[in-house]
Design a protein around this motif. Structure first.
Motif: not given
Length: 372
Positions: A228-247
């Motif tokens: 939920i937190r990571r899969g449904k929102i966080g990944l698309a948001l870029g929260a787990f995309n390293g320093f870039s936080q690119q969506e």
């Protein structure tokens, strides 16, 4: 000499052998155990089994409509399939966190709703006419997200979609195989619960690893944190995309359908209901994990932990209601708003994964590798 004359006994009013006349404790207080068997009985009979049966019924309807569509193609039949797909995916959110016991035996979650779908593999399978959906290499080319791609193919009108989906026997077979696979898997889980349920309810003596309480708590914490937190929102948001936080908007659930939020909202609401022991069909508030936390006097900053958790669930739901679909656009044009909701989602993690588990004496057994 005066203290020696004080009457000794149990001085704790919460104890079952409390002595109101005792002036000094003698460390003999006894306490009633929480009715864990009642908790397990309630969630098994009033939530788990009814929710599985409801999902199974929706899958059967979806499968029947897909078969009718492939036999007699039309735009109206496509719309009916698409509507059934939405309803079935919504009901999937109600059981997706029950990832223990029979569901875990066959990796039901991985076989049902991995996203994003591997669209290249889907097209390759259809083109070649050769596939085996039981292979784990095809897990992201089947299930609800494969149907999302096929039923909502971008750049196609409904008329063009009908032609695309029914112009070849391969595409017809693939559609039918996807829903047949969904039926096979939920039939197994539903059947297994008939015999698994009694052992599940009677495994209440301890909260050690492998017990029913431990299995449930680990499953719901893992599902919330990663799916939920990571899969449904966080990944698309870029929260787990390293320093870039690119969506990464293409990583949202139901990217092709263009509506992701209804499924996220349903997942949050369902998990909250389950924790509170609310019946799936009758909405009755039975014995739940909120009662268990209250029984052990679990608190956070002098407030009952169950209230803190419920309030946070409400804040998350309100935050999700403030967002707009397509979520794939929202993470770009309203990134600040999505980040605020993500932070609400993140704040719930320690409440259920640390405070709740600590209060109930449950050890988290899954690995946390996302660095948060």
């Amino acid at each position: 000499s005066l203290s020696g004359c004080q009457k000794k006994g149990c001085t704790d009013p919460t104890a079952i052998n409390y002595d109101a006349t005792a002036e000094k404790t003698d460390n003999t207080c006894q306490y009633e155990d929480f009715d864990k068997q009642g908790l397990l009985n309630n969630i098994a009979n009033n939530y788990i089994v009814p929710s599985i049966n409801n999902y199974k019924s929706n899958v059967i309807t979806l499968d029947s409509l897909v078969e009718s569509f492939t036999q007699t193609p039309s735009e109206q039949a496509l719309i009916e399939v698409r509507n059934a797909w939405v309803n079935t995916l919504l009901s999937w959110q109600d059981i997706s966190f029950l990832d223990f016991g029979p569901a875990n035996y066959i990796l039901l979650k991985e076989q049902t709703n991995l996203f994003p779908a591997d669209t290249i593999l889907i097209e390759t399978n259809i083109s070649s006419g050769s596939w085996n959906l039981e292979y784990n290499s095809n897990y992201d080319a089947k299930g609800f997200q494969a149907l999302d791609y096929l039923l909502n193919k971008r750049g196609y009108t409904d008329t063009e979609l009908v032609t695309y989906l029914t112009s070849s026997q391969n595409s017809k077979n693939y559609l039918n195989d996807i829903t047949d696979d969904l039926i096979t898997n939920i039939n197994y889980v539903s059947s297994e619960w008939v015999t698994y349920k009694d052992n599940f309810i009677n495994d209440f003596e301890t909260n050690s690893q492998g017990s029913s309480i431990s299995s449930i708590v680990n499953a719901l914490c893992l599902h919330y944190e990663f799916y939920i937190r990571r899969g449904k929102i966080g990944l698309a948001l870029g929260a787990f995309n390293g320093f870039s936080q690119q969506e990464m908007p293409e990583l949202v659930e139901c990217y092709h359908y263009g509506q992701s939020l209804p499924f996220c909202k349903r997942a949050v609401i369902s998990l909250n209901k389950f924790i509170n022991g609310i019946g799936y069909s009758n909405e009755e508030n039975g014995v739940g994990f909120d009662d268990y936390m209250n029984f052990v006097n679990a608190e956070y900053n002098s407030e009952s932990l169950s209230n803190v958790i419920n309030n946070k669930f409400n804040e998350i739901s309100n935050g999700l209601n403030s967002l707009n679909d397509p979520l794939s656009n929202e993470v770009t044009i309203n990134k600040t708003g999505v980040q605020e909701v993500y932070q609400e989602l993140q704040q719930l993690v320690p409440f259920i994964k640390v405070d709740m588990t600590s209060a109930l004496g449950v050890l988290i057994t899954y690995q946390d590798n996302d660095g948060d």
